[in-house]
Design an enzyme around this catalytic site. Structure first.
Site, PDB file in Angstrom:
ATOM      1  N   LYS A  22       0.833  -1.209   0.000  1.00  0.00           N
ATOM      2  CA  LYS A  22       0.000   0.000   0.000  1.00  0.00           C
ATOM      3  C   LYS A  22       0.864   1.254   0.000  1.00  0.00           C
ATOM      4  CE  LYS A  22      -2.352   2.474   3.721  1.00  0.00           C
ATOM      5  NZ  LYS A  22      -1.340   3.474   3.771  1.00  0.00           N
ATOM      6  N   ASN A  23       1.855   1.307   0.887  1.00  0.00           N
ATOM      7  CA  ASN A  23       2.609   2.557   1.032  1.00  0.00           C
ATOM      8  C   ASN A  23       3.534   2.857  -0.156  1.00  0.00           C
ATOM      9  OD1 ASN A  23       1.308   3.069   3.385  1.00  0.00           O
ATOM     10  ND2 ASN A  23       3.034   2.578   4.745  1.00  0.00           N
ATOM     11  N   ARG A  92      -4.127  10.218   3.332  1.00  0.00           N
ATOM     12  CA  ARG A  92      -2.870  10.889   3.632  1.00  0.00           C
ATOM     13  C   ARG A  92      -2.051  11.127   2.358  1.00  0.00           C
ATOM     14  NH1 ARG A  92      -1.100  14.124   7.182  1.00  0.00           N
ATOM     15  NH2 ARG A  92       1.142  14.166   7.289  1.00  0.00           N
ATOM     16  N   CYS A 116      -5.211   8.501   8.824  1.00  0.00           N
ATOM     17  CA  CYS A 116      -5.493   8.068  10.196  1.00  0.00           C
ATOM     18  C   CYS A 116      -5.075   9.137  11.210  1.00  0.00           C
ATOM     19  CB  CYS A 116      -4.713   6.784  10.510  1.00  0.00           C
ATOM     20  SG  CYS A 116      -5.251   5.362   9.575  1.00  0.00           S
ATOM     21  N   ARG A 121       0.702  14.909  12.521  1.00  0.00           N
ATOM     22  CA  ARG A 121       1.087  14.674  11.127  1.00  0.00           C
ATOM     23  C   ARG A 121       1.310  15.948  10.313  1.00  0.00           C
ATOM     24  NH1 ARG A 121      -1.675   9.195   8.929  1.00  0.00           N
ATOM     25  NH2 ARG A 121       0.452   8.897   8.241  1.00  0.00           N
ATOM     26  N   PRO A 122       2.224  16.812  10.779  1.00  0.00           N
ATOM     27  CA  PRO A 122       2.507  18.034  10.018  1.00  0.00           C
ATOM     28  C   PRO A 122       3.180  17.704   8.683  1.00  0.00           C
ATOM     29  CG  PRO A 122       4.128  17.741  11.751  1.00  0.00           C
ATOM     30  CD  PRO A 122       3.116  16.647  11.929  1.00  0.00           C
ATOM     31  N   ILE A 123       3.191  18.700   7.762  1.00  0.00           N
ATOM     32  CA  ILE A 123       3.880  18.481   6.475  1.00  0.00           C
ATOM     33  C   ILE A 123       4.972  19.542   6.270  1.00  0.00           C
ATOM     34  CG2 ILE A 123       1.989  17.239   5.344  1.00  0.00           C
ATOM     35  CD1 ILE A 123       1.315  19.879   3.857  1.00  0.00           C
ATOM     36  N   ASP A 124       5.437  20.112   7.387  1.00  0.00           N
ATOM     37  CA  ASP A 124       6.428  21.199   7.302  1.00  0.00           C
ATOM     38  C   ASP A 124       7.702  20.779   6.566  1.00  0.00           C
ATOM     39  OD1 ASP A 124       6.592  19.540   9.672  1.00  0.00           O
ATOM     40  OD2 ASP A 124       8.280  20.782  10.299  1.00  0.00           O
ATOM     41  N   ASP A 305       4.066   0.645  12.191  1.00  0.00           N
ATOM     42  CA  ASP A 305       2.830   0.084  11.634  1.00  0.00           C
ATOM     43  C   ASP A 305       2.568  -1.349  12.092  1.00  0.00           C
ATOM     44  OD1 ASP A 305       2.494   2.467  10.365  1.00  0.00           O
ATOM     45  OD2 ASP A 305       2.923   1.753   8.344  1.00  0.00           O
ATOM     46  N   ILE A 327       7.311   7.180  17.034  1.00  0.00           N
ATOM     47  CA  ILE A 327       7.039   7.904  15.778  1.00  0.00           C
ATOM     48  C   ILE A 327       5.764   8.745  15.875  1.00  0.00           C
ATOM     49  CG2 ILE A 327       6.767   7.688  13.248  1.00  0.00           C
ATOM     50  CD1 ILE A 327       9.367   6.385  14.009  1.00  0.00           C
ATOM     51  N   ARG A 397      -9.055   0.151   3.848  1.00  0.00           N
ATOM     52  CA  ARG A 397      -8.176   1.095   3.168  1.00  0.00           C
ATOM     53  C   ARG A 397      -6.814   0.472   2.883  1.00  0.00           C
ATOM     54  NH1 ARG A 397      -5.759   5.036   4.522  1.00  0.00           N
ATOM     55  NH2 ARG A 397      -5.732   5.080   6.774  1.00  0.00           N
TER      56      ARG A 397
HETATM   57  C1  UD1 Z   1       4.540   6.783   6.409  1.00  0.00           C
HETATM   58  C2  UD1 Z   1       3.582   5.631   6.250  1.00  0.00           C
HETATM   59  C3  UD1 Z   1       2.975   5.235   7.605  1.00  0.00           C
HETATM   60  C4  UD1 Z   1       4.081   4.994   8.630  1.00  0.00           C
HETATM   61  C5  UD1 Z   1       5.077   6.157   8.659  1.00  0.00           C
HETATM   62  C6  UD1 Z   1       6.271   5.865   9.548  1.00  0.00           C
HETATM   63  C7  UD1 Z   1       2.721   6.035   4.032  1.00  0.00           C
HETATM   64  C8  UD1 Z   1       1.554   6.428   3.189  1.00  0.00           C
HETATM   65  N1  UD1 Z   1       2.520   6.027   5.347  1.00  0.00           N
HETATM   66  O1  UD1 Z   1       3.755   7.894   6.879  1.00  0.00           O
HETATM   67  O2  UD1 Z   1       2.217   4.063   7.414  1.00  0.00           O
HETATM   68  O3  UD1 Z   1       3.496   4.860   9.909  1.00  0.00           O
HETATM   69  O4  UD1 Z   1       5.569   6.442   7.344  1.00  0.00           O
HETATM   70  O5  UD1 Z   1       6.907   4.702   9.141  1.00  0.00           O
HETATM   71  O6  UD1 Z   1       3.775   5.689   3.535  1.00  0.00           O
HETATM   72  N2  UD1 Z   1       6.938  14.620  10.439  1.00  0.00           N
HETATM   73  C9  UD1 Z   1       7.065  15.957  10.693  1.00  0.00           C
HETATM   74  N3  UD1 Z   1       6.992  16.834   9.636  1.00  0.00           N
HETATM   75  C10 UD1 Z   1       6.808  16.408   8.358  1.00  0.00           C
HETATM   76  C11 UD1 Z   1       6.686  15.028   8.110  1.00  0.00           C
HETATM   77  C12 UD1 Z   1       6.763  14.152   9.170  1.00  0.00           C
HETATM   78  O7  UD1 Z   1       7.223  16.377  11.833  1.00  0.00           O
HETATM   79  O8  UD1 Z   1       6.755  17.252   7.465  1.00  0.00           O
HETATM   80  C13 UD1 Z   1       7.001  13.652  11.556  1.00  0.00           C
HETATM   81  C14 UD1 Z   1       5.662  12.933  11.778  1.00  0.00           C
HETATM   82  O9  UD1 Z   1       4.784  13.702  12.574  1.00  0.00           O
HETATM   83  C15 UD1 Z   1       6.121  11.648  12.439  1.00  0.00           C
HETATM   84  C16 UD1 Z   1       7.481  11.373  11.783  1.00  0.00           C
HETATM   85  O10 UD1 Z   1       7.893  12.612  11.224  1.00  0.00           O
HETATM   86  O11 UD1 Z   1       6.298  11.841  13.805  1.00  0.00           O
HETATM   87  C17 UD1 Z   1       7.475  10.331  10.712  1.00  0.00           C
HETATM   88  O12 UD1 Z   1       6.523  10.666   9.724  1.00  0.00           O
HETATM   89  P1  UD1 Z   1       6.644  10.201   8.208  1.00  0.00           P
HETATM   90  O13 UD1 Z   1       7.776   9.255   8.053  1.00  0.00           O
HETATM   91  O14 UD1 Z   1       6.574  11.394   7.348  1.00  0.00           O
HETATM   92  O15 UD1 Z   1       5.278   9.382   8.021  1.00  0.00           O
HETATM   93  P2  UD1 Z   1       4.327   9.364   6.772  1.00  0.00           P
HETATM   94  O16 UD1 Z   1       5.127   9.487   5.530  1.00  0.00           O
HETATM   95  O17 UD1 Z   1       3.177  10.279   6.991  1.00  0.00           O
END
Ligand code: UD1
Length: 418
Positions: A22-23, A92, A116, A121-124, A305, A327, A397
């Site tokens: 999926k990912n 997401r 979820c 889950r910020p995107i900064d 996960d 995480i 999902r």
């Molecule tokens: C992906 C996976 C999810 C898995 C996660 C960690 C997908 C679709 N989802 O999620 O199943 O649980 O990796 O292995 O592939 N963070 C920030 N700022 C950002 C981005 C991330 O602070 O801009 C933080 C997040 O809040 C979290 C950590 O970084 O604490 C890891 O997040 P990230 O690896 O980005 O997870 P996803 O890609 O959302």
């Protein structure tokens, strides 16, 4: 409303075939718009997240041809329109369109993604990466406009090794002028799968799977054919279910190396496994498990996960085990439901202490998120009596044909519409 009903305590025997990851899929579908011709992706799982992304492609006037296990994506007539809020919020991974559209058109307009509720889950880090490449980001409430006159390669250090940010920056940088270097990049196998896909189209990416990824920008990306890797989280979930109630249960079509951390934890507590080139079989053995502690970490550490399904297994170990989540801030939502089923678990800050073994008895529970849902399925299969799971949309999902796959190995599990 859909529910899953499980008559538990049945022994599971036979083979479960793992689907495409999926990912990886959720990044490959948006990445496909970067081709100037056509991309064929096979081993695509039929899950609702895949459908939601294909709907976004159709919104962008991309030609999508879905057949069993494969999808052909042709963006020749594509139009770069705004991805409206309902589409962006459906999942997401819609955020991968930000990087892909920026890379292709130097402009992306969309809303904050859904997914979820396992943390803020910020995107900064994604946005900082785009800015480093020369883009300007403006946001109004949940709406983001990311645009650039020109994208230029840059050196980008990620404060956190984020999977999403690593992939999104790769997508934006693939057609940028010059070379981009992502340091402290995430190393998950799904990232390697996406980099391989882009390279098959003519991109020049090296180092995927290590913490330094180099992307040399190219002008055109051509036609390609690509295969999604097996889903290591789905595979791990079924191996854990095997440890709970399997007898010679084989999980097939997987890459065991992707699950080294899980396999060594299972062996440590006393699960007897046969690890083959592309399968893991839980052998017949006495279930007299020792305790262990797990701490989630970025790949190749113990995957967050699988933390929730693994916690179910810890309820069957002799003594006190600990689970530390590093995480996500909000990934213990399954615990109250495991306690309703009979587990003895206390949560303090980011650590859950599990005291076992405890007998689990079926009751009504909720799938609060995707992997919490997987944990409920695992617990329901072990518990005596009937377990009813609500909010199962979360499970559907991410797990292709979960009802059929488990029924085929002897589970009494049904999906009902009530
Ligand atoms: C992906 C996976 C999810 C898995 C996660 C960690 C997908 C679709 N989802 O999620 O199943 O649980 O990796 O292995 O592939 N963070 C920030 N700022 C950002 C981005 C991330 O602070 O801009 C933080 C997040 O809040 C979290 C950590 O970084 O604490 C890891 O997040 P990230 O690896 O980005 O997870 P996803 O890609 O959302």
């Amino acid at each position: 409303m859909k529910i899953i009903e499980i008559e538990g305590a049945k022994e599971l025997t036979g083979t479960i075939r793992v689907s495409g990851a999926k990912n990886a899929t959720v990044a490959l579908i948006p990445a496909a718009i970067l081709t100037d011709e056509e991309a064929t992706i096979c081993n695509v799982p039929e899950i609702t997240d895949t459908e939601a992304l294909c709907d976004i492609l159709r919104l962008l006037n991309v030609n999508v041809n879905r057949s069993t296990e494969s999808v052909v994506i042709n963006p020749t007539d594509m139009v770069n329109t705004e991805i409206t809020e309902p589409y962006s919020k459906k999942l997401r991974a819609s955020y991968y369109f930000m990087g892909a559209l920026l890379g292709k058109y130097k402009k992306a307009v969309m809303y904050f993604p859904g997914g979820c509720s396992i943390g803020a889950r910020p995107i900064d880090l994604h946005l900082k990466g785009f800015e480093a490449l020369g883009a300007k980001v403006t946001s109004d409430k949940n709406k983001y406009i990311v645009e650039a006159e020109e994208l230029k390669g840059a050196n980008i250090y990620l404060d956190i090794a984020s999977v999403g940010a690593t992939i999104n920056i790769m997508l934006a940088a693939v057609k940028a002028k010059g070379t981009t270097v992502i340091d402290n990049a995430a190393k998950e196998p799904e990232i390697v799968n996406v980099a391989t896909f882009l390279n098959n189209m003519g991109a020049k990416i090296t180092g995927a799977g290590t913490s330094t990824i180099k992307i040399q920008g190219v002008e055109h990306l051509h036609k390609c054919f690509h295969e999604v890797i097996p889903d290591r989280i789905e595979a791990g979930t079924y191996v854990i279910i095997g440890a709970l109630c399997g007898k010679n249960l084989r999980v097939d079509n997987m890459i065991p190396e992707h699950l080294d951390s899980l396999i060594s934890k299972l062996e440590e507590i006393g699960v007897k496994l046969e690890v083959g080139a592309d399968y893991v079989e839980v052998l017949e053995h006495e279930r007299n498990y020792k305790t262990t502690n797990i701490k989630t970490a970025v790949y190749p550490g113990f995957p967050t996960d699988l933390q929730q399904p693994f916690t179910v297994l810890l309820t069957q170990c002799n003594g006190k085990s600990k689970v530390t989540e590093t995480i996500w801030e909000n990934r213990f939502m399954h615990i109250p439901y495991l306690k309703d089923l009979g587990a003895d678990i206390e949560v303090k800050n980011q650590t859950a202490t599990v005291l076992g073994p405890t007998e689990l008895k079926g009751c009504q529970v909720v799938a609060t998120d995707l992997r919490a849902g997987a944990a409920m399925v695992a617990a329901g299969l072990l518990a005596s009596g009937t377990t009813t799971i609500t909010n199962v949309e979360h499970i559907l999902r991410g797990y292709e044909d979960i009802i059929e796959k488990l029924s085929d190995v002897g589970a009494k599990i049904t999906l009902k519409e009530i």
